[in-house]
Design an enzyme around this catalytic site. Structure first.
Site, PDB file in Angstrom:
ATOM      1  N   ARG A  74       0.836  -1.202   0.000  1.00 52.47           N
ATOM      2  CA  ARG A  74       0.000   0.000   0.000  1.00 52.47           C
ATOM      3  C   ARG A  74       0.873   1.254   0.000  1.00 52.47           C
ATOM      4  O   ARG A  74       1.492   1.605   1.000  1.00 52.47           O
ATOM      5  CB  ARG A  74      -0.917   0.015   1.228  1.00 52.47           C
ATOM      6  CG  ARG A  74      -1.765   1.289   1.351  1.00 52.47           C
ATOM      7  CD  ARG A  74      -2.769   1.408   0.228  1.00 52.47           C
ATOM      8  NE  ARG A  74      -3.717   0.293   0.263  1.00 52.47           N
ATOM      9  CZ  ARG A  74      -4.476  -0.076  -0.773  1.00 52.47           C
ATOM     10  NH1 ARG A  74      -4.387   0.566  -1.926  1.00 52.47           N
ATOM     11  NH2 ARG A  74      -5.304  -1.099  -0.644  1.00 52.47           N
ATOM     12  N   HIS A 169       1.149   3.865 -10.615  1.00 46.58           N
ATOM     13  CA  HIS A 169       0.037   4.185  -9.698  1.00 46.58           C
ATOM     14  C   HIS A 169       0.576   4.957  -8.482  1.00 46.58           C
ATOM     15  O   HIS A 169       0.473   4.497  -7.337  1.00 46.58           O
ATOM     16  CB  HIS A 169      -0.604   2.858  -9.287  1.00 46.58           C
ATOM     17  CG  HIS A 169      -1.897   2.924  -8.546  1.00 46.58           C
ATOM     18  ND1 HIS A 169      -2.103   3.704  -7.436  1.00 46.58           N
ATOM     19  CD2 HIS A 169      -3.064   2.260  -8.764  1.00 46.58           C
ATOM     20  CE1 HIS A 169      -3.327   3.520  -6.988  1.00 46.58           C
ATOM     21  NE2 HIS A 169      -3.939   2.644  -7.781  1.00 46.58           N
ATOM     22  N   GLU A 272      -1.914   9.141 -11.171  1.00 41.92           N
ATOM     23  CA  GLU A 272      -1.331   8.006 -11.871  1.00 41.92           C
ATOM     24  C   GLU A 272      -1.208   8.318 -13.364  1.00 41.92           C
ATOM     25  O   GLU A 272      -2.196   8.680 -14.007  1.00 41.92           O
ATOM     26  CB  GLU A 272      -2.215   6.771 -11.668  1.00 41.92           C
ATOM     27  CG  GLU A 272      -2.569   6.532 -10.200  1.00 41.92           C
ATOM     28  CD  GLU A 272      -3.715   5.560 -10.019  1.00 41.92           C
ATOM     29  OE1 GLU A 272      -3.850   4.645 -10.860  1.00 41.92           O
ATOM     30  OE2 GLU A 272      -4.484   5.719  -9.053  1.00 41.92           O
TER      31      GLU A 272
END
Length: 300
Positions: A74, A169, A272
């Site tokens: 994450r 991302h 992103e």
């Protein structure tokens, strides 16, 4: 797969070293005169970047991120490849592809003119070939100084024209998501995932007051995060990318994910650089595609 001994030939004294996490994952640690960065060899996943002139990182990673074999991390810069979002036909395949959770091999490293660079190549396996049975070598080239540059290159070595969607991302560190503005998307069309992918248009700078999940299409523009609390602008420049994805989960969704702290979502914004949705690619036999990004920080 690499072990620490085999990586020694890529180390650069005083600039690039390798370490093993207690879970067994291996990280490349870059530390030069102008910047610091960490890269997990699983997923070629950059997990930190801070220019030394900045007191705060530019790239955010969750304080409770899990560093586990075969699992996504994450934060940082996950590599979404060879599809973005859900697989178009196979619902059991992982969202955003498999590249971010499989081993990559270091193939090159070096340093010149204050820049440390590292190149990694995705390693195929029976498991990856079951999801993507095509000969498409893919590399990620990373350069670290007071700016971060990344280049994701896909080569189609097969005899078929192949569909490809992709993204870097990136999670950016912000003072408070409710206080920042994102500039650079004024006038762009976007698909709103929080509203059943309805097509809408952006007017002015983007501010945040709730969950946001949008694919801005047909845009090659530079984006800039204006952050009044950290008193800086984060500049996001790109090439070879025609989509920009903007995401913040907000409180309820972040709480359901399990790898955010209670307030961690407030300190991140994903911007992103992608080729997704309307801008998904068709890669002809022999063709090469490179998605490049450049991230820098400057005072407001």
């Amino acid at each position: 797969m690499h072990n620490l001994d085999s990586l020694n030939r890529f180390a650069i004294p005083g600039q690039l070293a390798f370490r093993a996490h207690p879970t067994g994952l291996i990280f490349a640690e870059i530390d030069n005169a102008d910047g610091q960065a960490s890269v997990c060899l699983q997923g070629a996943h950059l997990t930190s970047f801070r220019p030394k002139a900045q007191p705060e990182p530019v790239v955010w990673v969750s304080e409770v991120a899990r560093y586990l074999p075969g699992k996504s991390i994450r934060g940082g810069v996950p590599v979404c490849w060879p599809w973005f979002g859900a697989h178009p036909s196979e619902s059991q395949f992982p969202a955003h592809g498999f590249a971010r959770t499989v081993p990559w091999a270091v193939t090159d490293s070096g340093a010149s003119n204050g820049v440390t660079h590292l190149t990694l190549q995705l390693q195929t396996s029976e498991a990856t070939r079951a999801q993507w049975p095509h000969d498409t070598p893919v590399t990620l080239h990373i350069q670290v100084s007071d700016v971060l540059e990344m280049a994701l290159t896909t080569q189609n070595a097969s005899g078929l024209t192949l569909p490809l969607s992709e993204a870097l991302h990136t999670y950016f560190q912000v003072g408070d998501i409710a206080e920042v503005e994102l500039h650079g998307l004024d006038g762009c069309a976007f698909l709103d995932k929080t509203d059943n992918f309805a097509r809408k248009h952006q007017t002015g700078a983007l501010r945040f007051g709730g969950e946001t999940d949008r694919v801005y299409v047909d845009t090659t523009a530079e984006c800039v995060i204006h952050d009044p609390l950290l008193q800086r602008k984060l500049r996001i420049a790109k090439q070879g990318s025609a989509s920009t994805v903007v995401w913040t989960p907000w409180e309820q969704k972040a709480a359901a994910m399990g790898d955010f702290t209670a307030q961690g979502w407030r300190n991140m914004l994903c911007v992103e650089s992608a080729n997704a949705a309307d801008n998904a690619l068709s890669l002809a036999p022999g063709a090469m595609q490179t998605l490049r990004v450049r991230y820098s920080a400057e005072a407001l």
